[in-house]
Design an enzyme around this catalytic site. Sequence first.
Site, short mmCIF file in Angstrom:
data_model
loop_
_atom_site.label_atom_id
_atom_site.label_comp_id
_atom_site.label_asym_id
_atom_site.label_seq_id
_atom_site.Cartn_x
_atom_site.Cartn_y
_atom_site.Cartn_z
N TYR A 80 -1.76 0.61 10.47
CA TYR A 80 -2.31 0.29 9.68
C TYR A 80 -0.92 0.27 8.21
O TYR A 80 -0.68 -0.54 7.89
CB TYR A 80 -3.30 0.33 8.79
CG TYR A 80 -3.48 0.05 7.68
CD1 TYR A 80 -4.15 -0.84 6.71
CD2 TYR A 80 -2.86 0.96 5.74
CE1 TYR A 80 -3.94 -1.68 5.09
CE2 TYR A 80 -3.14 1.04 4.90
CZ TYR A 80 -3.19 -0.81 4.64
OH TYR A 80 -3.74 -1.23 3.50
N SER B 157 1.38 -1.21 -0.16
CA SER B 157 -0.27 0.15 -0.05
C SER B 157 0.80 1.40 0.03
O SER B 157 1.65 1.12 0.82
CB SER B 157 -1.18 0.09 1.08
OG SER B 157 -1.49 1.60 1.13
N GLU C 126 0.30 3.69 1.81
CA GLU C 126 -0.07 3.82 2.83
C GLU C 126 1.43 4.02 3.69
O GLU C 126 1.99 4.55 4.69
CB GLU C 126 -0.90 3.38 3.96
CG GLU C 126 -1.78 3.94 3.78
CD GLU C 126 -2.47 5.22 5.50
OE1 GLU C 126 -2.94 6.04 4.28
OE2 GLU C 126 -1.73 5.03 6.42
P1 NAP Z 1 -11.33 -4.78 1.81
O1 NAP Z 1 -12.79 -4.11 0.80
O2 NAP Z 1 -11.48 -3.60 3.01
O3 NAP Z 1 -11.73 -6.10 1.62
C1 NAP Z 1 -10.67 -6.29 2.29
C2 NAP Z 1 -10.88 -8.33 2.50
O4 NAP Z 1 -10.12 -8.75 4.02
C3 NAP Z 1 -12.21 -8.75 3.01
O5 NAP Z 1 -12.57 -9.89 2.19
C4 NAP Z 1 -11.95 -9.25 4.42
O6 NAP Z 1 -13.84 -10.29 4.71
C5 NAP Z 1 -10.58 -9.49 3.74
N1 NAP Z 1 -10.31 -10.30 5.49
C6 NAP Z 1 -10.48 -9.46 6.21
N2 NAP Z 1 -9.65 -10.07 7.68
C7 NAP Z 1 -9.22 -11.11 7.21
C8 NAP Z 1 -9.12 -12.31 7.81
N3 NAP Z 1 -7.76 -12.71 9.08
N4 NAP Z 1 -8.77 -13.52 6.79
C9 NAP Z 1 -8.81 -13.33 5.76
N5 NAP Z 1 -9.25 -12.48 5.39
C10 NAP Z 1 -9.83 -11.15 5.83
O7 NAP Z 1 -10.27 -4.25 0.94
P2 NAP Z 1 -9.53 -3.78 -0.62
O8 NAP Z 1 -9.88 -2.25 -0.47
O9 NAP Z 1 -10.53 -4.83 -1.31
O10 NAP Z 1 -7.98 -4.11 -0.57
C11 NAP Z 1 -7.84 -5.56 -0.45
C12 NAP Z 1 -6.23 -5.30 -0.18
O11 NAP Z 1 -5.43 -4.46 -1.04
C13 NAP Z 1 -6.17 -5.15 1.64
O12 NAP Z 1 -5.27 -6.00 2.11
C14 NAP Z 1 -5.45 -3.59 1.31
O13 NAP Z 1 -5.25 -3.51 2.59
C15 NAP Z 1 -4.68 -3.39 0.07
N6 NAP Z 1 -4.54 -2.06 -0.57
C16 NAP Z 1 -5.96 -1.47 -0.87
C17 NAP Z 1 -6.13 -0.45 -1.54
C18 NAP Z 1 -6.91 0.29 -2.16
O14 NAP Z 1 -7.16 1.76 -2.03
N7 NAP Z 1 -8.20 -0.19 -1.77
C19 NAP Z 1 -4.47 0.54 -1.79
C20 NAP Z 1 -3.50 -0.46 -1.23
C21 NAP Z 1 -3.55 -1.93 -1.01
P3 NAP Z 1 -14.44 -10.11 5.25
O15 NAP Z 1 -15.61 -9.79 4.23
O16 NAP Z 1 -14.86 -11.14 6.43
O17 NAP Z 1 -14.48 -9.00 6.24
N1 GDD Z 2 -12.42 7.66 6.09
C1 GDD Z 2 -12.14 8.88 5.71
N2 GDD Z 2 -13.35 9.39 6.98
N3 GDD Z 2 -11.81 9.65 5.44
C2 GDD Z 2 -11.34 10.81 5.47
C3 GDD Z 2 -13.11 11.67 5.91
C4 GDD Z 2 -13.82 10.59 6.31
O1 GDD Z 2 -14.71 11.43 6.75
N4 GDD Z 2 -12.12 13.32 6.63
C5 GDD Z 2 -11.61 13.13 5.22
N5 GDD Z 2 -11.20 12.21 5.06
C6 GDD Z 2 -9.15 11.97 4.43
C7 GDD Z 2 -8.62 11.03 5.81
O2 GDD Z 2 -7.99 11.68 6.37
C8 GDD Z 2 -7.47 10.58 4.26
O3 GDD Z 2 -6.72 11.42 4.27
C9 GDD Z 2 -8.39 10.36 3.33
O4 GDD Z 2 -9.79 11.12 3.33
C10 GDD Z 2 -8.90 9.17 2.38
O5 GDD Z 2 -9.05 8.30 3.92
P1 GDD Z 2 -9.82 6.92 3.57
O6 GDD Z 2 -10.49 6.77 2.17
O7 GDD Z 2 -9.99 6.57 4.44
O8 GDD Z 2 -8.35 5.95 2.77
P2 GDD Z 2 -7.03 5.92 3.02
O9 GDD Z 2 -6.09 6.97 1.99
O10 GDD Z 2 -7.37 5.76 4.50
O11 GDD Z 2 -6.75 4.54 2.64
C11 GDD Z 2 -6.94 3.94 2.02
O12 GDD Z 2 -5.60 3.32 0.99
C12 GDD Z 2 -4.87 2.92 1.70
C13 GDD Z 2 -3.74 3.38 0.13
O13 GDD Z 2 -3.14 4.25 0.53
C14 GDD Z 2 -7.29 2.14 1.78
O14 GDD Z 2 -7.91 1.65 0.96
C15 GDD Z 2 -6.10 1.42 2.60
O15 GDD Z 2 -6.27 0.02 3.15
C16 GDD Z 2 -5.03 1.78 1.41
O16 GDD Z 2 -3.94 1.03 1.60
#
Ligand code: NAP
Ligand code: GDD
Length: 328
Positions: A150, A126, A128
């Site tokens: 995280y 990520s 992050e």
């Molecule tokens: P998400 O919608 O929150 O999905 C997370 C998945 O992980 C769900 O299917 C959840 O299952 C499963 N999970 C949680 N705890 C687990 C455990 N102990 N054992 C097995 N499975 C478990 O996340 P996403 O946005 O699809 O992201 C997918 C991956 O990419 C994550 O690793 C996330 O950290 C990473 N990532 C996401 C982003 C982004 O912007 N979306 C960016 C960079 C990296 P349940 O349904 O059972 O909760």
């Molecule tokens: N969730 C949330 N809710 N975020 C807010 C809000 C609010 O009400 N208001 C402002 N934000 C700002 C957060 O402070 C952050 O800077 C930004 O919006 C994005 O927040 P999120 O959408 O919660 O995502 P994230 O950037 O913290 O994390 C996501 O992206 C990562 C990759 O950079 C997640 O998908 C992580 O799992 C992923 O790794």
Amino acid sequence: MTRPRTALITGITGQDGSHLAEFLLSKGYRVAGMVRRASVDQSERIAHLLDHIELVQGDLLDPSSLSKALSDVEPDEVYNLGAMSFVPTSWAQPVLTGEFTALGVTRILEAVRVVNPKIRFYQASSSEMFGKVRETPQTESTPFHPRSPYGVAKAYAHWITVNYRESYGLHASCGILFNHEGPRRGLEFVSRKISNGVARIKMGLDKELRLGNLDAQRDWGYAGDYVRAMWLMLQLDEPVDLVIATGKTHTVRDFCRIAFEHVGLRYEDYVTLDPKFLRPAEVDTLLGDASLAKATIGWEPEVSFPDLVRMMVDADLLRVSRLKAMGH
Ligand code: NAP
Ligand code: GDD
């Protein structure tokens, strides 16, 4: 008859898992997903795929369930998407976040190493991890400075994947993915919170949208584009770590402005600051450079930021209007 190429996806019930399953099915794969037992059905995002995929029970906390899943499914490729992925929760549950998101990766890498080290492995790293960024834009060689439990857990997960590649010769790759969104995004993430909030305000169900830091900047792309990069990485002869990003950054305020304008409203009239949504340590700005991904796997994003915002608002307008019509 030749056996179809087989993939096992952890986190198949999540946003990316559902897109990746669809994508791999379109490529002719046999797709299996690992799911955790829950007292209520978690399969909303994959409901339309259930006749085409296999589900196996397992948990990243439980090593024997991981080995069993690998032995039963016999995958050629494993995509480790399972994680506790919501940043604010990682301050509330730091130890559990480490168990799932960090040590969970060691558990599944160990299972791969023991059950079949020829399996190709994808780790969901990520942006992050860059946190308090050391340089802009961020590339594969930018040092990490994570700002949340995280982000720290993801940095561990990233390096343990690199270590298993270097120690045991696994075909293990990390996609360093910047934020990617879409209509299947969880409702608590800011993009979906805004699109859902806009739809509810437009439909007369809410009067305001309470948010935290409007000045945070993210490099936002579309999830459907990003799962294609995961697959492309595992098709390379040699494993690789790649940044996947759009190369453009926008503020949360920009997201609000485009989303509200799309339904003929002004965000200034509805968005209010709620300190509850501010974080103990913020990632102020993320901006990725995906040049290496373009050069090695030919990957480029297809959906622009304004189109992504409008796609999400349209999907929530449809969903909220259906729910309203049903009296929910
Ligand atoms: P998400 O919608 O929150 O999905 C997370 C998945 O992980 C769900 O299917 C959840 O299952 C499963 N999970 C949680 N705890 C687990 C455990 N102990 N054992 C097995 N499975 C478990 O996340 P996403 O946005 O699809 O992201 C997918 C991956 O990419 C994550 O690793 C996330 O950290 C990473 N990532 C996401 C982003 C982004 O912007 N979306 C960016 C960079 C990296 P349940 O349904 O059972 O909760
Ligand atoms: N969730 C949330 N809710 N975020 C807010 C809000 C609010 O009400 N208001 C402002 N934000 C700002 C957060 O402070 C952050 O800077 C930004 O919006 C994005 O927040 P999120 O959408 O919660 O995502 P994230 O950037 O913290 O994390 C996501 O992206 C990562 C990759 O950079 C997640 O998908 C992580 O799992 C992923 O790794």
